[in-house]
Design a protein around this motif. Structure first.
Motif, PDB file in Angstrom:
ATOM      1  N   TRP A  28       2.325  49.511  12.442  1.00  0.00           N
ATOM      2  CA  TRP A  28       3.053  48.894  11.348  1.00  0.00           C
ATOM      3  C   TRP A  28       2.149  48.629  10.157  1.00  0.00           C
ATOM      4  CZ3 TRP A  28       8.094  49.037  12.002  1.00  0.00           C
ATOM      5  CH2 TRP A  28       8.609  49.029  13.290  1.00  0.00           C
ATOM      6  N   TYR A  30       2.191  46.227   6.529  1.00  0.00           N
ATOM      7  CA  TYR A  30       2.814  44.984   6.079  1.00  0.00           C
ATOM      8  C   TYR A  30       2.609  44.798   4.582  1.00  0.00           C
ATOM      9  CZ  TYR A  30       2.890  44.100  11.055  1.00  0.00           C
ATOM     10  OH  TYR A  30       3.105  44.220  12.408  1.00  0.00           O
ATOM     11  N   TRP A  56      10.303  49.819   3.302  1.00  0.00           N
ATOM     12  CA  TRP A  56       9.964  48.436   3.618  1.00  0.00           C
ATOM     13  C   TRP A  56      11.195  47.688   4.100  1.00  0.00           C
ATOM     14  CZ3 TRP A  56       5.115  47.395   4.221  1.00  0.00           C
ATOM     15  CH2 TRP A  56       4.150  48.104   3.501  1.00  0.00           C
ATOM     16  N   TYR A  71       7.997  38.665   3.342  1.00  0.00           N
ATOM     17  CA  TYR A  71       7.193  39.496   4.248  1.00  0.00           C
ATOM     18  C   TYR A  71       7.995  40.739   4.627  1.00  0.00           C
ATOM     19  CZ  TYR A  71       4.303  35.349   4.563  1.00  0.00           C
ATOM     20  OH  TYR A  71       3.498  34.284   4.249  1.00  0.00           O
ATOM     21  N   LYS A  73       7.758  44.856   6.452  1.00  0.00           N
ATOM     22  CA  LYS A  73       7.014  45.751   7.339  1.00  0.00           C
ATOM     23  C   LYS A  73       7.639  47.137   7.253  1.00  0.00           C
ATOM     24  CE  LYS A  73       9.526  45.449  11.677  1.00  0.00           C
ATOM     25  NZ  LYS A  73       9.467  45.228  13.101  1.00  0.00           N
ATOM     26  N   ARG A  74       6.836  48.143   7.569  1.00  0.00           N
ATOM     27  CA  ARG A  74       7.337  49.509   7.725  1.00  0.00           C
ATOM     28  C   ARG A  74       6.433  50.236   8.708  1.00  0.00           C
ATOM     29  NH1 ARG A  74       6.136  52.521   1.964  1.00  0.00           N
ATOM     30  NH2 ARG A  74       3.877  52.342   2.020  1.00  0.00           N
ATOM     31  N   GLN A  75       7.009  51.201   9.370  1.00  0.00           N
ATOM     32  CA  GLN A  75       6.255  51.959  10.361  1.00  0.00           C
ATOM     33  C   GLN A  75       5.345  52.944   9.656  1.00  0.00           C
ATOM     34  OE1 GLN A  75       8.656  53.327  13.557  1.00  0.00           O
ATOM     35  NE2 GLN A  75       6.979  54.331  14.596  1.00  0.00           N
TER      36      GLN A  75
END
Length: 77
Positions: A28, A30, A56, A71, A73-75
Motif C-alpha cells: 500500500w 499512503y 486513492w 488519510y 491509501k492505494r495499492q
C-alpha cells in the motif's frame, strides 16, 4: 465432465479439481492531506473525485481543532 486425455490420471465421477490459488500480500501507498479549516475549505467533491481517479481511496478523516486530516491509501503495483 470434460473428456480426459491419456496423460490425465483417472478421476472418480463427480470429482472437482480446483485450480491452485496463490495469495499475494498487497503493498500500500499512503497520502495524508491536511486542511486548516480556519483558512481554507475542506476537500470538495471535485478534489475527492480527482484523487479517486488516481486510485486513492479515502480511509479516514480526523478533526483536530480547526484542522482536518484526510488519510488515503492505494495499492502499489
Amino acid at each position: 465432465m470434460a473428456p480426459s486425455s491419456p496423460r490425465d490420471p483417472p478421476r472418480p465421477p463427480g470429482a472437482h479439481v480446483a485450480p491452485p490459488v496463490v495469495y499475494v500480500e498487497p503493498k500500500w501507498g499512503y497520502k495524508h492531506v491536511v486542511r486548516d479549516l480556519a483558512e481554507e475549505a475542506t476537500l470538495d467533491e471535485a478534489e475527492l473525485n480527482a484523487l479517486g481517479a488516481n486510485g486513492w481511496e479515502l480511509v479516514a478523516v480526523l478533526a483536530h481543532g480547526s484542522t482536518a486530516h484526510f488519510y488515503f491509501k492505494r495499492q502499489k503495483d
